[in-house]
Design a protein around this motif. Structure first.
Motif, PDB file in Angstrom:
ATOM      1  N   SER A  50       0.831  -1.209   0.000  1.00  0.00           N
ATOM      2  CA  SER A  50       0.000   0.000   0.000  1.00  0.00           C
ATOM      3  C   SER A  50       0.863   1.255   0.000  1.00  0.00           C
ATOM      4  O   SER A  50       0.552   2.245  -0.680  1.00  0.00           O
ATOM      5  N   TYR A  51       1.966   1.222   0.737  1.00  0.00           N
ATOM      6  CA  TYR A  51       2.902   2.348   0.801  1.00  0.00           C
ATOM      7  C   TYR A  51       3.525   2.629  -0.564  1.00  0.00           C
ATOM      8  O   TYR A  51       3.592   3.783  -1.009  1.00  0.00           O
ATOM      9  N   VAL A  52       3.970   1.591  -1.266  1.00  0.00           N
ATOM     10  CA  VAL A  52       4.575   1.771  -2.591  1.00  0.00           C
ATOM     11  C   VAL A  52       3.545   2.298  -3.577  1.00  0.00           C
ATOM     12  O   VAL A  52       3.830   3.196  -4.384  1.00  0.00           O
ATOM     13  N   ASP A  53       2.338   1.761  -3.531  1.00  0.00           N
ATOM     14  CA  ASP A  53       1.282   2.219  -4.432  1.00  0.00           C
ATOM     15  C   ASP A  53       1.000   3.707  -4.235  1.00  0.00           C
ATOM     16  O   ASP A  53       0.883   4.472  -5.203  1.00  0.00           O
ATOM     17  N   ARG A  54       0.909   4.146  -2.989  1.00  0.00           N
ATOM     18  CA  ARG A  54       0.661   5.569  -2.706  1.00  0.00           C
ATOM     19  C   ARG A  54       1.813   6.433  -3.209  1.00  0.00           C
ATOM     20  O   ARG A  54       1.595   7.516  -3.783  1.00  0.00           O
ATOM     21  N   ALA A  55       3.051   5.972  -2.997  1.00  0.00           N
ATOM     22  CA  ALA A  55       4.214   6.751  -3.418  1.00  0.00           C
ATOM     23  C   ALA A  55       4.266   6.899  -4.938  1.00  0.00           C
ATOM     24  O   ALA A  55       4.550   7.993  -5.466  1.00  0.00           O
ATOM     25  N   LEU A  56       3.976   5.821  -5.679  1.00  0.00           N
ATOM     26  CA  LEU A  56       4.015   5.892  -7.145  1.00  0.00           C
ATOM     27  C   LEU A  56       2.910   6.794  -7.689  1.00  0.00           C
ATOM     28  O   LEU A  56       3.121   7.546  -8.651  1.00  0.00           O
ATOM     29  N   ARG A  57       1.748   6.729  -7.084  1.00  0.00           N
ATOM     30  CA  ARG A  57       0.662   7.608  -7.536  1.00  0.00           C
ATOM     31  C   ARG A  57       0.985   9.065  -7.239  1.00  0.00           C
ATOM     32  O   ARG A  57       0.717   9.956  -8.049  1.00  0.00           O
ATOM     33  N   GLN A  86       2.902  -5.092 -10.065  1.00  0.00           N
ATOM     34  CA  GLN A  86       1.890  -4.501 -10.934  1.00  0.00           C
ATOM     35  C   GLN A  86       1.956  -2.979 -10.910  1.00  0.00           C
ATOM     36  O   GLN A  86       1.830  -2.318 -11.951  1.00  0.00           O
ATOM     37  N   ASP A  87       2.178  -2.407  -9.737  1.00  0.00           N
ATOM     38  CA  ASP A  87       2.278  -0.948  -9.637  1.00  0.00           C
ATOM     39  C   ASP A  87       3.482  -0.430 -10.414  1.00  0.00           C
ATOM     40  O   ASP A  87       3.401   0.615 -11.073  1.00  0.00           O
ATOM     41  N   ILE A  88       4.617  -1.152 -10.344  1.00  0.00           N
ATOM     42  CA  ILE A  88       5.815  -0.725 -11.070  1.00  0.00           C
ATOM     43  C   ILE A  88       5.594  -0.808 -12.580  1.00  0.00           C
ATOM     44  O   ILE A  88       5.937   0.106 -13.334  1.00  0.00           O
ATOM     45  N   LEU A  89       5.010  -1.912 -13.043  1.00  0.00           N
ATOM     46  CA  LEU A  89       4.800  -2.094 -14.480  1.00  0.00           C
ATOM     47  C   LEU A  89       3.823  -1.070 -15.046  1.00  0.00           C
ATOM     48  O   LEU A  89       3.931  -0.665 -16.207  1.00  0.00           O
ATOM     49  N   GLN A  90       2.867  -0.631 -14.222  1.00  0.00           N
ATOM     50  CA  GLN A  90       1.855   0.317 -14.698  1.00  0.00           C
ATOM     51  C   GLN A  90       2.226   1.773 -14.433  1.00  0.00           C
ATOM     52  O   GLN A  90       1.490   2.679 -14.810  1.00  0.00           O
ATOM     53  N   SER A  91       3.392   1.998 -13.809  1.00  0.00           N
ATOM     54  CA  SER A  91       3.767   3.357 -13.443  1.00  0.00           C
ATOM     55  C   SER A  91       4.241   4.148 -14.667  1.00  0.00           C
ATOM     56  O   SER A  91       5.106   3.690 -15.422  1.00  0.00           O
ATOM     57  N   PRO A  92       3.731   5.379 -14.870  1.00  0.00           N
ATOM     58  CA  PRO A  92       4.235   6.238 -15.949  1.00  0.00           C
ATOM     59  C   PRO A  92       5.567   6.893 -15.587  1.00  0.00           C
ATOM     60  O   PRO A  92       6.242   7.459 -16.448  1.00  0.00           O
ATOM     61  N   VAL A  93       5.936   6.819 -14.298  1.00  0.00           N
ATOM     62  CA  VAL A  93       7.195   7.391 -13.819  1.00  0.00           C
ATOM     63  C   VAL A  93       8.235   6.274 -13.732  1.00  0.00           C
ATOM     64  O   VAL A  93       7.938   5.200 -13.201  1.00  0.00           O
ATOM     65  N   PRO A  94       9.438   6.471 -14.250  1.00  0.00           N
ATOM     66  CA  PRO A  94      10.474   5.436 -14.161  1.00  0.00           C
ATOM     67  C   PRO A  94      10.760   5.055 -12.705  1.00  0.00           C
ATOM     68  O   PRO A  94      10.851   5.912 -11.832  1.00  0.00           O
ATOM     69  N   VAL A  95      10.892   3.759 -12.468  1.00  0.00           N
ATOM     70  CA  VAL A  95      11.158   3.244 -11.129  1.00  0.00           C
ATOM     71  C   VAL A  95      12.552   2.631 -11.114  1.00  0.00           C
ATOM     72  O   VAL A  95      12.863   1.753 -11.926  1.00  0.00           O
ATOM     73  N   ILE A  96      13.377   3.084 -10.182  1.00  0.00           N
ATOM     74  CA  ILE A  96      14.731   2.565 -10.002  1.00  0.00           C
ATOM     75  C   ILE A  96      14.765   1.811  -8.675  1.00  0.00           C
ATOM     76  O   ILE A  96      14.505   2.401  -7.617  1.00  0.00           O
ATOM     77  N   ALA A 109      11.087 -12.431  -2.530  1.00  0.00           N
ATOM     78  CA  ALA A 109      10.239 -11.460  -3.230  1.00  0.00           C
ATOM     79  C   ALA A 109      11.030 -10.258  -3.712  1.00  0.00           C
ATOM     80  O   ALA A 109      10.670  -9.627  -4.712  1.00  0.00           O
ATOM     81  N   GLY A 110      12.137  -9.942  -3.033  1.00  0.00           N
ATOM     82  CA  GLY A 110      12.964  -8.816  -3.451  1.00  0.00           C
ATOM     83  C   GLY A 110      13.573  -9.005  -4.826  1.00  0.00           C
ATOM     84  O   GLY A 110      13.815  -8.024  -5.548  1.00  0.00           O
ATOM     85  N   VAL A 111      13.851 -10.254  -5.224  1.00  0.00           N
ATOM     86  CA  VAL A 111      14.398 -10.523  -6.558  1.00  0.00           C
ATOM     87  C   VAL A 111      13.376 -10.150  -7.622  1.00  0.00           C
ATOM     88  O   VAL A 111      13.703  -9.499  -8.630  1.00  0.00           O
ATOM     89  N   PHE A 112      12.136 -10.540  -7.436  1.00  0.00           N
ATOM     90  CA  PHE A 112      11.080 -10.232  -8.414  1.00  0.00           C
ATOM     91  C   PHE A 112      10.882  -8.718  -8.533  1.00  0.00           C
ATOM     92  O   PHE A 112      10.717  -8.194  -9.643  1.00  0.00           O
ATOM     93  N   ILE A 113      10.877  -8.023  -7.396  1.00  0.00           N
ATOM     94  CA  ILE A 113      10.687  -6.571  -7.423  1.00  0.00           C
ATOM     95  C   ILE A 113      11.846  -5.898  -8.147  1.00  0.00           C
ATOM     96  O   ILE A 113      11.648  -4.952  -8.933  1.00  0.00           O
TER      97      ILE A 113
END
Length: 469
Positions: A50-57, A86-96, A109-113
């Motif tokens: 939920s925290y990551v989703d809020r930050a990306l939005r 899913q949030d990373i793949l759908q983000s219009p902002v580049p995620v590093i 799970a960290g490997v997948f992220i």
């Protein structure tokens, strides 16, 4: 001549103005470039998702140049991991994704992220790997599925991470090894094998290194302008921090134990209110926290059964046997909770388990001790207080008469024939309002009198300690 001089002066002024405005615009653009920083330190839980989703939005709404997820995790729940991907793949902002600081890891799970990120980076002395999926049964234990089910789960994870690798142009073969064989590699090896894009010793160095790179987001191709960008940390809200603390299995275990203890004291002394209210709140918070984790529910049931035994011992005279059984049940339940999660991210601390179990055991053993001491004390009121007392015969006992005891005249019956007035007797029993007496020997030790008086008393339930009035 003067006309041409004025014209040249005006042109020069206009040129300098244009250059100044251009430079001002560039500096203003550089000053407005922002990179948002999200820090994940710990297990991947629904709160983190939920925290990551809020930050990306928020980053998309504010027009951020990029979002950096600083990652240090031993793994977590696959459901929360899927939401973050899913949030990373759908983000219009580049995620590093930046595995940092030194000594951090991106496991499970960290490997997948990391593979889902548009750019993947690691700090020196970090590692990545061990992405094998682990099935958790309904009891919270690592399940042992049949070969068909195991192949389904592993193949699903392999397909997911290979698709991420192919989408980002990273090493898909190593990713499959990480899932099937739980391999690990260092940051330098990860760069050499095209698992991540680069190694950066610090966040500013990372932003300088990725400046000018072009990535593809859900909004299309984006060229990063991150050099000298302003880093804006996005912190968890108070509510998110609160529920993230609750997702710690050690906190959940302590809340569950304290909640049960509070309800016990409320039921032991109805009407106290405060222990019941606090116990109910803590118990519900503990159950919520356990509901977000993969726990062994058999362990939770054993802990609940322990407090049920404590409660029954309030009303049943078992001489503390049920209390001992409750302590054993609580300890076994705690040990099952300790060993239940397959992921180290959700394991209980052995020190916490020992401390809480010892505290619970100490509390109830103290209650048993207080009850035993209360029963060993000679009664001070009522008929039981007369047992073993010495009395003086005021009217000859033949076999009945009157005796004076504890400042009162009582009717008495002799169990040893006629006893003349003035003799000292000892009370050995009570029948209605008549005392049963026998001649007292001066040499008889007082200890025997107390023991005889105590022999006729009955062991009362533990609940007597809590009764008021």
């Amino acid at each position: 001549m003067r006309y041409w001089q004025n014209l040249r002066s005006r042109c020069m002024s206009l040129f300098l103005m244009i250059v100044g405005l251009a430079l001002l615009g560039q500096s203003g653009a550089a000053a407005s470039t922002r990179v948002y920083l999200v820090e994940i330190d710990g297990a991947i839980t629904p709160v983190v998702a939920s925290y990551v989703d809020r930050a990306l939005r928020q980053a998309a709404d504010q027009g951020a140049e990029a979002v950096v997820i600083q990652l240090d995790t031993p793994g977590g729940l696959s459901s929360a991991m899927d939401e973050i991907i899913q949030d990373i793949l759908q983000s219009p902002v580049p995620v590093i994704v930046y595995v940092a600081p030194e000594g951090a890891r991106a496991a499970s799970a960290g490997v997948f992220i990391t593979y889902a990120a548009h750019i993947a980076a690691m700090a020196p002395a970090t590692n990545i790997g061990s992405a094998s999926p682990v099935l958790i049964g309904q009891d919270g234990q690592a399940a042992q599925p049949d070969d068909t089910m195991q192949r389904k789960v592993v193949n699903d994870a392999v397909a997911k991470i290979r698709s991420l690798a192919e989408r980002r142009g990273r090493n898909a073969d190593w990713a499959e090894q990480a899932v099937r064989e739980a391999v690990n590699i260092s940051a330098e090896q990860a760069v050499a094998q095209n698992v991540v894009d680069l190694v950066a010793p610090s966040l500013p160095a990372l932003l300088d290194a990725v400046d000018g790179r072009t990535v593809t987001t859900s909004a299309g191709q984006v060229t990063l302008r991150t050099r000298a960008a302003e880093v804006v940390p996005i912190q968890m809200t108070l509510i998110e921090r609160f529920f993230q603390v609750l997702s710690d299995p050690n906190v959940a275990y302590i809340l569950l134990s304290l909640g049960m203890l509070g309800l016990f004291f409320e039921l032991a002394n109805p009407g106290s209110i405060l222990p019941g209210v606090l116990g109910g709140i803590l118990l519900l918070l503990g159950l919520y926290a356990l509901g977000t984790l993969d726990v062994n529910w058999a362990g939770v049931l054993l802990m609940g059964f322990a407090f049920l035994l404590f409660l029954i011992d309030l009303y049943v005279p078992t001489h503390g046997v049920l209390t001992i059984g409750g302590i054993v049940s609580f300890a076994l339940g705690s040990l099952l909770l300790l060993q239940s999660p397959a992921s180290p991210a959700f394991q209980l601390s052995r020190a916490v388990v020992i401390a809480v179990t010892a505290t619970i055991a100490g509390v109830f053993l103290l209650l048993v001790y207080l009850v035993a001491r209360a029963h060993a004390r000679r009664p001070q009121t009522g008929k039981e207080a007369l047992l073993g007392a010495r009395a003086v015969v005021r009217r000859t006992l033949d076999p009945e008469g009157m005796v004076f005891v504890e400042g009162e005249l009582w009717r008495a019956r002799s169990l040893a024939g006629t006893i003349p007035a003035g003799r000292t007797v000892r009370v050995v029993g009570v029948e209605g309002l008549v005392l049963l007496v026998e001649p007292a020997s001066e040499e008889e030790p007082a200890v025997r009198v107390r023991r005889l008086a105590g022999d006729v008393r009955r062991w009362r339930p533990l609940g007597a300690l809590f009764r008021r009035g």
